[in-house]
Design a protein around this motif. Structure first.
Motif, PDB file in Angstrom:
ATOM      1  N   UNK A 508      50.156  12.697  33.626  1.00  0.00           N
ATOM      2  CA  UNK A 508      49.950  12.908  32.212  1.00  0.00           C
ATOM      3  C   UNK A 508      48.442  12.633  31.754  1.00  0.00           C
ATOM      4  N   UNK A 509      48.339  12.067  30.566  1.00  0.00           N
ATOM      5  CA  UNK A 509      47.122  11.788  30.114  1.00  0.00           C
ATOM      6  C   UNK A 509      46.545  10.440  30.659  1.00  0.00           C
ATOM      7  N   UNK A 510      46.128  10.597  31.940  1.00  0.00           N
ATOM      8  CA  UNK A 510      45.688   9.498  32.730  1.00  0.00           C
ATOM      9  C   UNK A 510      44.654   8.695  32.207  1.00  0.00           C
ATOM     10  N   UNK A 511      43.466   9.294  31.312  1.00  0.00           N
ATOM     11  CA  UNK A 511      42.204   8.451  31.230  1.00  0.00           C
ATOM     12  C   UNK A 511      42.499   8.023  29.736  1.00  0.00           C
ATOM     13  N   UNK A 512      43.180   8.819  28.617  1.00  0.00           N
ATOM     14  CA  UNK A 512      43.148   8.377  27.403  1.00  0.00           C
ATOM     15  C   UNK A 512      44.665   8.550  26.831  1.00  0.00           C
ATOM     16  N   UNK A 513      45.560   7.901  27.349  1.00  0.00           N
ATOM     17  CA  UNK A 513      46.725   7.985  26.922  1.00  0.00           C
ATOM     18  C   UNK A 513      47.066   6.884  25.734  1.00  0.00           C
ATOM     19  N   UNK A 514      47.559   7.032  24.697  1.00  0.00           N
ATOM     20  CA  UNK A 514      47.966   6.025  23.780  1.00  0.00           C
ATOM     21  C   UNK A 514      49.165   5.252  23.944  1.00  0.00           C
ATOM     22  N   UNK A 515      50.002   5.795  25.023  1.00  0.00           N
ATOM     23  CA  UNK A 515      51.395   5.051  25.315  1.00  0.00           C
ATOM     24  C   UNK A 515      51.258   5.483  26.833  1.00  0.00           C
ATOM     25  N   UNK A 516      51.520   4.256  27.554  1.00  0.00           N
ATOM     26  CA  UNK A 516      52.091   4.418  29.169  1.00  0.00           C
ATOM     27  C   UNK A 516      53.517   4.120  28.940  1.00  0.00           C
ATOM     28  N   UNK A 517      53.972   5.096  29.506  1.00  0.00           N
ATOM     29  CA  UNK A 517      55.725   4.795  29.997  1.00  0.00           C
ATOM     30  C   UNK A 517      55.799   4.439  31.193  1.00  0.00           C
ATOM     31  N   UNK A 518      56.493   3.379  31.579  1.00  0.00           N
ATOM     32  CA  UNK A 518      56.779   2.683  32.865  1.00  0.00           C
ATOM     33  C   UNK A 518      58.371   2.699  33.282  1.00  0.00           C
ATOM     34  N   UNK A 519      58.652   3.245  34.409  1.00  0.00           N
ATOM     35  CA  UNK A 519      59.924   3.195  34.777  1.00  0.00           C
ATOM     36  C   UNK A 519      60.009   2.805  36.220  1.00  0.00           C
ATOM     37  N   UNK A 520      61.194   2.761  36.957  1.00  0.00           N
ATOM     38  CA  UNK A 520      61.421   2.718  38.448  1.00  0.00           C
ATOM     39  C   UNK A 520      62.581   3.345  38.706  1.00  0.00           C
ATOM     40  N   UNK A 521      62.741   3.795  40.147  1.00  0.00           N
ATOM     41  CA  UNK A 521      63.774   4.178  40.621  1.00  0.00           C
ATOM     42  C   UNK A 521      64.386   5.964  39.937  1.00  0.00           C
ATOM     43  N   UNK A 522      65.540   5.802  39.778  1.00  0.00           N
ATOM     44  CA  UNK A 522      66.369   7.111  39.673  1.00  0.00           C
ATOM     45  C   UNK A 522      66.019   7.788  38.207  1.00  0.00           C
ATOM     46  N   UNK A 523      65.353   6.980  37.220  1.00  0.00           N
ATOM     47  CA  UNK A 523      65.061   7.500  35.879  1.00  0.00           C
ATOM     48  C   UNK A 523      63.752   8.335  35.925  1.00  0.00           C
ATOM     49  N   UNK A 524      63.080   8.681  37.079  1.00  0.00           N
ATOM     50  CA  UNK A 524      61.876   9.443  36.988  1.00  0.00           C
ATOM     51  C   UNK A 524      62.032  10.859  36.308  1.00  0.00           C
ATOM     52  N   UNK A 525      63.058  11.408  36.627  1.00  0.00           N
ATOM     53  CA  UNK A 525      62.949  12.621  36.106  1.00  0.00           C
ATOM     54  C   UNK A 525      62.994  12.901  34.422  1.00  0.00           C
ATOM     55  N   UNK A 526      63.871  11.730  34.055  1.00  0.00           N
ATOM     56  CA  UNK A 526      63.935  11.762  32.321  1.00  0.00           C
ATOM     57  C   UNK A 526      62.690  11.314  31.822  1.00  0.00           C
ATOM     58  N   UNK A 527      62.113  10.273  32.249  1.00  0.00           N
ATOM     59  CA  UNK A 527      60.736   9.770  31.691  1.00  0.00           C
ATOM     60  C   UNK A 527      59.727  10.726  32.016  1.00  0.00           C
ATOM     61  N   UNK A 528      59.667  11.745  33.168  1.00  0.00           N
ATOM     62  CA  UNK A 528      58.766  12.555  33.290  1.00  0.00           C
ATOM     63  C   UNK A 528      58.805  13.761  32.353  1.00  0.00           C
ATOM     64  N   UNK A 529      60.039  13.996  31.881  1.00  0.00           N
ATOM     65  CA  UNK A 529      60.444  15.147  31.045  1.00  0.00           C
ATOM     66  C   UNK A 529      60.210  14.935  29.694  1.00  0.00           C
ATOM     67  N   UNK A 530      60.337  13.453  29.239  1.00  0.00           N
ATOM     68  CA  UNK A 530      59.990  12.963  27.951  1.00  0.00           C
ATOM     69  C   UNK A 530      58.485  12.948  27.725  1.00  0.00           C
ATOM     70  N   UNK A 531      57.865  12.614  28.768  1.00  0.00           N
ATOM     71  CA  UNK A 531      56.183  12.564  28.829  1.00  0.00           C
ATOM     72  C   UNK A 531      55.813  13.935  28.539  1.00  0.00           C
ATOM     73  N   UNK A 532      56.286  14.910  29.419  1.00  0.00           N
ATOM     74  CA  UNK A 532      55.755  16.364  29.025  1.00  0.00           C
ATOM     75  C   UNK A 532      56.113  17.072  27.652  1.00  0.00           C
ATOM     76  N   UNK A 533      57.384  16.404  27.415  1.00  0.00           N
ATOM     77  CA  UNK A 533      57.452  16.957  26.008  1.00  0.00           C
ATOM     78  C   UNK A 533      56.602  16.559  24.786  1.00  0.00           C
ATOM     79  N   UNK A 534      56.323  15.101  25.074  1.00  0.00           N
ATOM     80  CA  UNK A 534      55.418  14.625  23.898  1.00  0.00           C
ATOM     81  C   UNK A 534      53.989  15.187  24.135  1.00  0.00           C
TER      82      UNK A 534
END
Length: 615
Positions: A508-534
């Motif tokens: 995502x916005x590697x260098x200047x993100x205002x929010x970092x989402x952190x997760x582990x394991x099987x939630x990757x797809x949902x967290x990535x999709x949420x990041x992408x939508x935002x």
């Protein structure tokens, strides 16, 4: 004619099959998923089983669902809500309608909406569509009657004919999305290879469902197609996480030149790994269904001592029962992979549902100082890679390893490109060398890695004894010396801490993100999709998703402290967040926690993360 109808091209679609737990909804979903994956679409599936062994027919608690998300490009989740809902009875419509979009097409079997069916589903009137205020397009067809008419000349009894109803629904959905039935026919013939008459009956019904849509236009204005935009050439298949895990273990054994041994006791949702591996004796796979969990683990430790790639599989309650034997693998420093397909707890909890609630158990759930590497799979297809890497770590570092998957990724499936084993890294166990002959002791270690050398029983000149009592670091004899015990505890911990793991990647916005989402394991797809939508909505968001949990990647602290705000999202009440706080000084993240036994909903994640951004 269907070819006179307008065919709309879609980027993605979500279909949910639902019905009684005996209606074959899982099979229906698997067939449609396989058809879609075979033509090159990306897929993500979510089988949603009832927890009852066999709920009363037509009951609200006995509804079984299977949701599949199909995309022209990559899809990361099974979707929050569906574009097509198949409801094979009144209870399915009552419980599953909440998963339908406002624009969804709903398919029902009117023969399963009789007075008794409506009463079981707690409807108050004889018109469930009006009672539920359903405004979407409804394809209401007498599916049961048409199936019986279709199979009238086969000599099948009434009960057997009705078992084919699910195939009518598959055929109708295949028509709706312009799918080639040849792939479905091949799947069915393979599935029922030992019962060809059943296979042909199901194929006859799937064609009847397709023809019904083709000939009547099924009350819809358009049919649809989803053209694959896959750019990576190769052979693809629809694979579940459990099957991918099994294949990953087979691949690791092949790469290491070892036999593969699985000692296991059946438990939902891990049993499919035992079932799959038991099919592959020709590849040198040995499986034993043991009488209980601890024996499943203990037999695997014996196989590791004898020089095999040893695996034991279970779910959360079984890990509790294996823990004493797991500790034996820790103190003997034998290579063992412990697969934990997490499910809802505590106790037997929610056997068919998915959680991430065993993380702290995997990290610390044993007596004494008992460190183990812990890694977690992020998707059904990623299960192959993580099973391979868990095996590599266990064999090369002479340690038990916990591999965490969960019910969602284990039972879910994705489109998987068959890999080339040559592309995977070598696996080189630390075998004893000829120079050590007649001078070998079991805890002689590589000075750089801290890993002890592996002597296989029967090798002349390398006789040794292992066991559960503490051993002298030099001689291998039983020792109760306090200084030696302190040393051995530290050596075992340091060995695990030195295991090299990849850095955690930030997306995502590697260098200047205002929010970092952190997760582990099987939630990757949902967290990535949420990041992408935002990000598409103009927000600066990044994602750091962990698959290596112990040891943590070396860049963990740098990543977590780089961003203004960090939220740890997990399907438990804060285990990973607590672990990260323990490992990273002055780390105080926001948290998003759910323990519902269901996957995250992307819309809920986006709303929660947006609220954090606005604080």
């Amino acid at each position: 004619m269907a070819n006179d109808m307008m065919v709309k091209e879609l980027e993605q679609v979500v279909v949910r099959f639902s019905g009684d737990s005996g209606d074959g909804m899982q099979l229906a979903g698997n067939i449609f998923s396989t058809v879609s994956a075979t033509v090159g679409n990306d897929i993500s599936t979510f089988p949603d089983y009832p927890a009852d062994i066999r709920a009363p027919q037509g009951s609200l608690t006995g509804v079984s669902g299977f949701q599949v998300h199909i995309g022209a490009d990559r899809v990361y989740t099974p979707g929050d809500k569906c574009d097509v809902l198949v409801a094979m009875n009144a209870a399915a419509l009552k419980t599953q309608y909440k998963f339908a979009k406002s624009t969804a097409c709903i398919i029902i079997d009117t023969d399963a909406f009789q007075k008794a069916d409506l009463e079981k589903a707690s409807f108050k009137t004889d018109d469930p569509i009006e009672e539920m205020d359903i405004k979407q397009d409804v394809i209401a067809a007498p599916i049961s009657k048409m199936v019986k008419d279709c199979l009238a000349d086969t000599g099948m009894d009434n009960k057997s004919m009705l078992k084919c109803r699910n195939m009518f629904a598959v055929g109708l959905v295949c028509w709706l999305f312009n799918r080639d039935l040849k792939i479905a026919e091949d799947f069915i013939r393979e599935k029922f290879a030992k019962k060809p008459e059943i296979a042909e009956a199901n194929i006859k019904v799937i064609h009847a469902g397709y023809d019904y849509g083709h000939n009547t236009h099924a009350s819809v204005a358009n049919t649809y197609k989803i053209e694959s935009k896959t750019t990576v050439p190769g052979r693809y298949m629809d694979i579940t996480g459990n099957k991918a895990t099994a294949y990953g273990f087979i691949a690791a054994a092949e790469k290491a030149g070892l036999k593969l041994f699985l000692g296991s006791y059946p438990i939902t949702p891990a049993t499919d790994v035992l079932h799959e591996l038991s099919k592959h004796k020709s590849l040198g796979v040995m499986t034993v269904q043991c009488e209980d969990e601890i024996s499943g683990c203990a037999t695997s430790i014996g196989a590791a001592f004898a020089g095999a790639l040893a695996v034991t599989s279970t779910s959360g309650p079984g890990v509790c029962l294996k823990s004493e034997a797991m500790n034996l693998a820790v103190i003997t420093e034998l290579p063992l992979v412990v697969l934990n397909v997490q499910r809802g707890g505590p106790s037997t909890g929610l056997p068919t549902k998915s959680e991430q609630t065993d993380l702290l158990q995997a990290l610390f759930g044993r007596n004494g100082e008992s460190p183990m590497p812990v890694i977690a799979a992020s998707s059904p297809t990623n299960c192959f890679d993580m099973a391979f890497m868990a095996s590599k770590i266990a064999l090369e570092h002479m340690t038990p390893v916990v591999l965490l998957t969960d019910g969602f990724v284990a039972n879910g499936s994705g489109a998987w490109m068959l890999p080339k084993l040559a592309d995977y890294p070598a696996i080189k166990p630390p075998y004893v060398t000829p120079e050590m002959k007649d001078n070998y002791t079991p805890y002689k270690r590589n000075p750089e890695t801290g890993v002890r050398y592996w002597a296989i029983p029967g090798q002349e000149g390398y006789m040794h004894i292992l066991g559960g009592l503490e051993k002298d670091s030099n001689t291998g004899a039983i020792s109760t010396d306090p200084e030696n015990h302190d040393l051995m505890c530290r050596l075992r911990a340091e060995k695990v801490a030195k295991i090299p793991v990849p850095d955690v990647e930030v997306q995502g916005c590697v260098d200047d993100a205002d929010l970092l989402i952190v997760g582990f394991g099987g939630t990757y797809g949902h967290l990535y999709s949420a990041m992408d939508e935002m990000i598409k909505a103009g927000k600066k968001v990044a994602l750091a998703h962990f698959t290596y949990l112990n040891p943590l990647p070396k860049n963990t602290e740098a990543v977590l402290k780089k961003y203004k705000k960090v939220v740890v999202a997990e399907q438990n009440l804060g285990q990973f967040a607590g672990y990260l706080r323990m490992k990273v000084d002055n780390f105080t993240p926001y948290q998003f926690n759910e323990v519902k036994g269901q996957p995250f909903l992307v819309a809920e994640l986006v709303a929660a993360f947006t609220e954090i951004l606005n604080k």
